[in-house]
Design an enzyme around this catalytic site. Structure first.
Site, PDB file in Angstrom:
ATOM      1  N   HIS A   1       0.816  -1.211   0.000  1.00  0.00           N
ATOM      2  CA  HIS A   1       0.000   0.000   0.000  1.00  0.00           C
ATOM      3  C   HIS A   1       0.850   1.261   0.000  1.00  0.00           C
ATOM      4  CE1 HIS A   1      -2.881   2.795   2.308  1.00  0.00           C
ATOM      5  NE2 HIS A   1      -3.401   2.620   1.113  1.00  0.00           N
TER       6      HIS A   1
ATOM      7  N   ASP B   1      -1.159   6.298  -5.371  1.00  0.00           N
ATOM      8  CA  ASP B   1      -2.194   7.296  -5.652  1.00  0.00           C
ATOM      9  C   ASP B   1      -1.697   8.291  -6.697  1.00  0.00           C
ATOM     10  OD1 ASP B   1      -4.039   6.525  -3.380  1.00  0.00           O
ATOM     11  OD2 ASP B   1      -2.184   6.938  -2.292  1.00  0.00           O
TER      12      ASP B   1
ATOM     13  N   HIS C   1      -1.089  11.191  -2.044  1.00  0.00           N
ATOM     14  CA  HIS C   1      -2.376  10.725  -1.511  1.00  0.00           C
ATOM     15  C   HIS C   1      -3.335  11.872  -1.247  1.00  0.00           C
ATOM     16  CE1 HIS C   1      -5.229   9.540   1.644  1.00  0.00           C
ATOM     17  NE2 HIS C   1      -5.207   8.373   1.042  1.00  0.00           N
TER      18      HIS C   1
ATOM     19  N   GLU D   1      -4.326   3.911  -8.055  1.00  0.00           N
ATOM     20  CA  GLU D   1      -5.545   4.564  -7.573  1.00  0.00           C
ATOM     21  C   GLU D   1      -5.614   5.967  -8.148  1.00  0.00           C
ATOM     22  OE1 GLU D   1      -6.456   4.869  -3.316  1.00  0.00           O
ATOM     23  OE2 GLU D   1      -7.995   6.339  -3.863  1.00  0.00           O
TER      24      GLU D   1
END
Ligand code: G3P
Ligand code: CA
Length: 248
Positions: free
Chosen positions: A14, A43, A56, A116
């Site tokens: 992550h 991200d 992020h 993402e």
């Protein structure tokens, strides 16, 4: 060996491996690779002048020495920022990475990407389209990335721009129309905050033919329970505790 029809690695680093290096930096990706991880989540958002980079938050304050809304700055300003010192002095040279630098790292490490799409507020469609087109171009010859987003409109735009790239819809909270949404987006997967799942919900989503990724699971016992329920992928900060062979 646990059987799992998910075509991707079941453990996902992550934000690159955000417990051991500053999240969403090349150093974090290097750390994920060092621990043997084969799938990485990060991200992506747009600078004012249309460059795609990793961050992020909407703002720069938490993870750099800058401040304010990142998407309101051009790349020549963003590249000057220190994106590592907040995490620790050894990372003082880290910069916000461009998506193309991350693609090169994934190629070098033979690592799959879960990108993402994290749009600045109000830029969901623009970001979804830009990230999908860039991902298609940058990941040529590699395992194609999985695109994901909390922003429904970003995934609609990604589907229109690059329909061949797999999509996953992220959900913080349970919604009753998850199946309709997934069908409209032609998602391969739903990505849930793990705390909203029950064994029954996992079974229902799997019964509908969708895969399940959960975030962010840092407790190995919880990860084991979720995998036993049939979850297909675990996104974790604890790349040291929940390693690439965790579900073997
Ligand atoms: O993609 C899974 C996870 O990263 C979503 O939450 O807030 O860490 O981007 P967040
Ligand atoms: Ca994320």
């Amino acid at each position: 060996m646990r059987q799992n029809a998910w075509p991707y690695p079941a453990i996902v680093a992550h934000r690159g491996g955000g417990s051991l290096a500053p999240e969403n930096t090349l150093a974090a990706i290097d750390k994920g690779a060092e621990f043997g991880h084969k799938m990485i989540e990060f991200d992506a958002k747009l600078s004012l002048d249309g460059e795609i980079f990793l961050l992020h938050d909407d703002t720069l304050d938490r993870t750099s020495n800058g401040w304010g809304v990142a998407g309101e700055l051009s790349w020549e300003k963003l590249i000057m920022l220190d994106a590592g010192s907040w995490f620790g002095r050894p990372f003082a040279n880290e910069r916000l990475p461009l998506l193309e630098q991350v693609a090169a790292r994934c190629r070098g490490y033979d690592m799959m990407a879960n990108i993402e799409i994290k749009p600045t507020t109000g830029l969901a469609q623009e970001t979804g389209r830009a990230v999908a087109l860039a991902a298609r171009a940058l990941w040529q010859g590699m395992t194609p990335p999985l695109l994901s987003s909390f922003e429904y409109d970003a995934l609609v735009a990604a589907k229109e721009a690059a329909p061949e790239l797999a999509r996953g819809y992220l959900l913080h909270e349970w919604i009753d129309d998850w199946q309709e949404k997934a069908e409209a987006l032609q998602c391969v997967s739903l990505h849930f905050n793990h705390s909203i799942l029950t064994q029954e919900r996992v079974a229902a989503v799997k019964q509908a033919g969708l895969r399940i990724l959960v975030y962010t699971v840092n407790d190995p016992r919880r990860a084991k329970t979720l995998l036993d329920w049939g979850v297909d992928a675990i996104c974790t900060d604890r790349i040291d505790l929940i390693g690439p062979d965790f579900n073997a």
